[in-house]
Design a protein around this motif. Sequence first.
Motif, short mmCIF file in Angstrom:
data_model
loop_
_atom_site.label_atom_id
_atom_site.label_comp_id
_atom_site.label_asym_id
_atom_site.label_seq_id
_atom_site.Cartn_x
_atom_site.Cartn_y
_atom_site.Cartn_z
N ALA A 70 41.37 41.89 30.33
CA ALA A 70 42.65 42.33 30.85
C ALA A 70 43.52 41.12 31.22
O ALA A 70 44.74 41.13 31.02
CB ALA A 70 42.45 43.22 32.07
N ARG A 94 33.79 41.15 32.41
CA ARG A 94 34.25 41.13 31.04
C ARG A 94 35.55 41.92 30.90
O ARG A 94 36.48 41.48 30.22
CB ARG A 94 33.17 41.72 30.13
N ARG A 95 35.64 43.08 31.56
CA ARG A 95 36.87 43.85 31.49
C ARG A 95 38.01 43.10 32.14
O ARG A 95 39.14 43.11 31.65
CB ARG A 95 36.67 45.21 32.17
N TRP A 96 37.73 42.37 33.26
CA TRP A 96 38.79 41.60 33.93
C TRP A 96 39.27 40.45 33.03
O TRP A 96 40.46 40.18 32.94
CB TRP A 96 38.25 41.03 35.25
N GLY A 148 29.97 43.93 33.16
CA GLY A 148 30.99 44.78 32.55
C GLY A 148 32.33 44.62 33.24
O GLY A 148 33.36 44.55 32.59
N ARG A 149 32.32 44.55 34.56
CA ARG A 149 33.57 44.40 35.29
C ARG A 149 34.22 43.04 35.00
O ARG A 149 35.42 42.95 34.81
CB ARG A 149 33.32 44.53 36.79
#
Length: 141
Positions: A12, A7-9, A4-5
């Motif tokens: 972003a 993918r979020r990075w 999740g992290r």
Amino acid sequence: MLRGRVRRWLVATFPGSGRTLASLALIAILLIMTGGMAVNLVNQLVIARHLEVELAAANAQVASLQATTQALAQQLEYERSDAAAEAWARDLGLAREGDVVIVPERVPAAAPATAPVVAPSPVPLPSPSPNWQRWWRAFFP
């Protein structure tokens, strides 16, 4: 949680693309393969140029050897001809049938009417110096 992290990075960092880690790895692999093929192509071009230079040098050497072979063949043909045999015989002083050979004679010089000249007695030469002295004079005059 780590997925999740990451993918979020990615979202972003690269907005709107939605690229995943697998697609980035695939792009990296394709770039590495493309670079490898480019390096291989440049290598092949360098090798081809080197071979072209060697081929040109070999062709020049073949042309030189063919010219030498042709010159030697012409010389061999001349050496086997009658003209060469006749030139060789003429150099030895031989004559062909029908040639007029002229041999000059030595005419003895008239003897002088005066009394014979007595040769003076030779003056004895001094004895040569030893070899080591001649070497010494040669190196240390």
